[in-house]
Design a protein around this motif. Structure first.
Motif: not given
Length: 823
Positions: A468-493
């Motif tokens: 059997d195979t289990q499938y998963a569809l996931k939706f992620w929100k991009f959270i910007e790093t507050k330290a330096d928004k000019d770089v547009k860095s961040g992570h996904w939640e």
């Protein structure tokens, strides 16, 4: 490295994967003499990193095929020596900013292939020669001295029969060989370094074979460590007048992949599949550990109070090391804190290149006349997407996604999409199957990411549901790093996870973002293997951008199913979808047919109202809409169909594509261009995969440009008026127009007309012909004299803001046309 052709240019932005030097004491990286710089050797590039800042300060493009070893030049600390297996020695200036960093290339006359360089001095090279081991078969090895100057002569110091492994000490004075006759032969070169006429001292030690040997190391004081496939490390003592008993060190429970002694000879470092660096205190047998590294430890080198590790970060073990991905990790020997980490892009190819090419070459040699060079026998495609906000390239690799910064040419981060075993897999644990990410897509604003992964029940469970195979569809929100928004860095939640999103264990084969005309592009459309469609949209609370009163976290947003079309009965892996720009029509390609679906009702549009003829000719790989044209790529054909008049365009050409052909075609919506990457076999010199990128207009059969590349291409995408591709050497390349005439010729006619209209409207506002302000208006400007007409001189600077977003178009070439409209 730029190769120009006509009005287009090909630029290779990265240097490939870190080199794996199996017999060298270096771990794809060496430290400078002062210990401040790390010189990392990639497949096509030498990169110099300043360790204190972790920044790459220099990149030198050089072809390092067949590289076997690298050494610092003792006569000049600013240069390194690169040794290739057939005897070429490249002297490279890594430190000084010179026009030609390659200072010299010398071909040595060697009697056998070069395997490793023991030591280098001003007069000679000390080398180990011999044939490469094939499946650890015993081979004859030679220790030779190769002269660097004319007053020296070449000589053979030793010949070792039936050797299966060898290693060199850190000070290069000891060389140890293990033979298939249960013998360890130790050579001491220190006296020969002082006097070339002195014979080399040797010592032979006997030891019992209990399991196959996987690693070997020798210390500066003649202590020998032998790693085995069972996990035990056997310690032998050489160079002693009184015999010292052999002993075993036991902690590893699987094969020991790497061994190295410390510079003071007090510690032995070992690494294996457990992803743990083990420190053995040889006098007390005490152990210390550095666990949870990113991959199995393939090599360990020690220099300047630094430990340099080469980690194998590939989840699946390959028969060919060249197909694996490696990470270079530099640790401080004082506090074991990471000082530098170097990663290359990690595309996940559908098939292993080396092993499949070996099989294909055998078939080619059997039938050279009937062999079709244009038809690949294996699929080498890979998936990657470019994030529209951060401009990072995202590479799904098994259960994680690597974000790679193409500007800085470095890995930004690795995001785990599905839970996996964080420690290394050993023995039966290797049968545990990790989740595999097969699809990834971003919304147009880059705020949301959609991923699809699957995981099969492991064989180790031995359950009825093992298939059997289990499938998963996931939706992620991009959270910007507050330290330096000019770089547009961040992570996904992760915000929403949906198990079996299409029900009945139907896998999703295509995910596309919604056009901006549909709820501002905040939606995803998915299609399964039976032609079922589903639209997913977020249910956003009103206070989504406000902090919750009792905490600082943002409120969660749930993605829900909004529309669906039931699946059919026919299951196929030839499925793709595309969504029109006005969000009115969804086109579904299933097997060989294409149907049009009303995006509002999700019902098929009747043939008498809108019909798409059979234009694919074979199984569909990719569908995309470019302006008013449907671009169809199938197994044997690429075609362009005009959706307005219902007729085929002139672009209908025969091609041969593999199952991953969807990753080899992309469109440029701005300049109305199509880019198709075509792979083929090159049998002229070495049997390998080469490629060419064909750039088409949708209404023209002849491509406007053909760009050749000396390596196969696994994926191509459009971004910022350029075509970005990833080749089979894990290099990122870019094909872009370098002439304004090309842009004008390729689809800016409509854009120019639009700009002319905007210019005319702007001129009417600015010049006003005869603008007067109303004195009785409450909103009249107090800065305008009512008695005078407002007139301004038209020049180049007047309309410059109108053309700020026009890529590649020179203002002076359009200024004359604009003046004609204004006049």
């Amino acid at each position: 490295m730029t190769v120009s052709s006509n009005d287009w240019s090909l630029t290779i932005a990265t240097g490939g994967k870190p080199s794996f030097l199996p017999h060298s004491s270096a771990s794809a990286s060496i430290l400078s003499k002062d210990g401040r710089y790390s010189i990392v050797i990639l497949a096509y590039q030498v990169r110099v990193y300043f360790i204190s800042t972790r920044q790459c300060i220099r990149s030198i493009d050089v072809d390092l095929e067949d590289l076997v070893d690298v050494k610092l030049d003792p006569s000049n600390p600013s240069t390194i020596l690169l040794f290739k297996s057939y005897g070429e020695v490249i002297t490279l200036n890594w430190k000084d900013k010179v026009t030609r960093p390659i200072e010299s290339k010398v071909d040595l006359e060697l009697e056998a292939p070069l395997l490793s360089v023991i030591s280098v001095n001003d007069k000679s090279y000390y080398m180990v020669l011999g044939k490469k081991n094939k499946k650890l078969a015993p081979q004859t090895r030679y220790i030779q001295v190769i002269a660097r100057t004319e007053d020296q002569k070449n000589q053979t110091l030793a010949e070792i029969d039936n050797s299966i492994a060898f290693s060199t000490s850190l000070d290069s004075s000891k060389v140890v060989f293990v033979t298939s006759n249960h013998e360890v032969i130790l050579y001491d070169l220190i006296k020969h370094f002082q006097d070339a006429e002195v014979e080399v001292e040797s010592e032979t030690l006997k030891f019992p074979f209990k399991s196959s040997i996987t690693s070997l190391a020798v210390s500066n004081d003649s202590v020998i460590a032998i790693g085995t496939s069972a996990g035990a490390i056997q310690i032998l003592y050489g160079g002693l007048e009184t015999e010292k008993p052999q002993r075993l060190l036991k902690w590893h429970i699987d094969q020991v992949r790497s061994l190295q002694f410390s510079q003071d000879n007090n510690y032995l470092l070992s690494g294996g599949l457990e992803k743990v660096l083990v420190f053995w205190q040889l006098d007390t047998d005490k152990t210390q550990f550095l666990p949870r590294l990113n991959g199995s430890i393939e090599k360990i080198s020690v220099d300047n109070n630094m430990y340099t590790l080469l980690l194998n970060i590939s989840s699946t073990k390959s028969e060919f090391v060249a197909d694996e991905n490696h990470e270079v990790l530099v640790l401080s020997a004082v506090d074991l804190v990471s000082r530098l980490s170097v990663n290359a892009p990690r595309p996940n190819f559908s098939n292993q290149l080396k092993s499949s090419l070996t099989k294909t070459k055998k078939k080619f040699l059997k039938s050279e006349t009937t062999f079709d060079k244009s038809k690949l026998r294996y699929d080498y495609s890979s998936l990657f997407e470019i994030h529209p906000k951060t401009k990072h390239a995202y590479f799904p690799a098994d259960s994680s996604i690597q974000a790679y910064d193409m500007v800085k040419n470095e890995q930004q981060f690795v995001q785990n999409i599905a839970p996996v075993l964080s420690i290394g897999k050993v023995r039966s644990e290797t049968k545990l199957v990790d989740p595999v990410i097969s699809l990834i897509s971003f919304t147009q604003d880059g705020e949301w990411m959609c991923t699809f992964d699957s995981v099969s029940t492991s064989e180790i469970d031995n359950l009825l549901s093992k298939d059997d195979t289990q499938y998963a569809l996931k939706f992620w929100k991009f959270i910007e790093t507050k330290a330096d928004k000019d770089v547009k860095s961040g992570h996904w939640e992760l915000t929403t996870k949906i198990i079996d999103p299409h029900g009945n264990s139907n896998p999703i084969l295509s995910v596309v973002q919604a056009p901006s005309s549909y709820h501002n592009g905040l939606a995803f459309l998915t299609a399964d293997n039976k032609g079922g469609l589903r639209v997913w949209r977020p249910r956003i609370p009103k206070e989504i951008y406000q902090s919750v009163k009792n905490g600082s976290k943002l409120q969660q947003t749930a993605w829900t199913l909004r529309k669906s079309r039931p699946s059919g009965a026919l299951s196929s892996d030839a499925v793709d979808i595309c969504w029109s720009n006005d969000s009115s029509i969804v086109l579904l390609g299933h097997e060989c047919s294409i149907i049009a679906i009303n995006a509002q009702t999700f019902e098929e549009i009747p043939n008498d109202m809108f019909k798409i003829p059979s234009i694919s000719g074979s199984r569909i790989r990719s569908l995309s809409i470019l302006d008013d044209n449907l671009i169809v790529l199938s197994k044997t054909r690429i075609s362009s169909f005009n959706l307005l008049n219902g007729e085929l365009n002139d672009l209908v050409a025969k091609v041969n594509t593999t199952t991953g052909g969807k990753n080899l075609v992309t469109i440029d919506p701005l300049n109305k261009l199509i880019a198709l990457a075509v792979n083929y076999y090159d049998t002229s010199d070495h049997f390998k995969v080469c490629s060419k990128i064909l750039i088409f207009k949708p209404h023209q059969l002849k491509p406007i440009h053909v760009q050749y590349h000396n390596q196969g291409i696994s994926s191509i995408r459009y971004f910022n008026s350029s075509f970005i591709f990833v080749d089979l050497d894990s290099r990122i390349g870019m094909v872009q127009s370098s002439s304004t005439n090309v842009h004008e010729d390729v689809g800016l006619t409509a854009g120019i007309n639009s700009m002319l209209l905007n210019a005319q409207a702007t001129a009417d506002v600015i010049n006003n012909r005869n603008i007067t302000t109303k004195t009785n208006s409450q909103q009249a400007s107090t800065d305008v004299d009512d008695s005078e007409d407002v007139r301004r001189v038209l020049d180049l600077h007047t309309f410059q803001p109108v053309f700020e977003n026009t890529d590649g178009v020179q203002l002076d070439t359009l200024f004359d046309r604009i003046l004609k409209v204004i006049r």
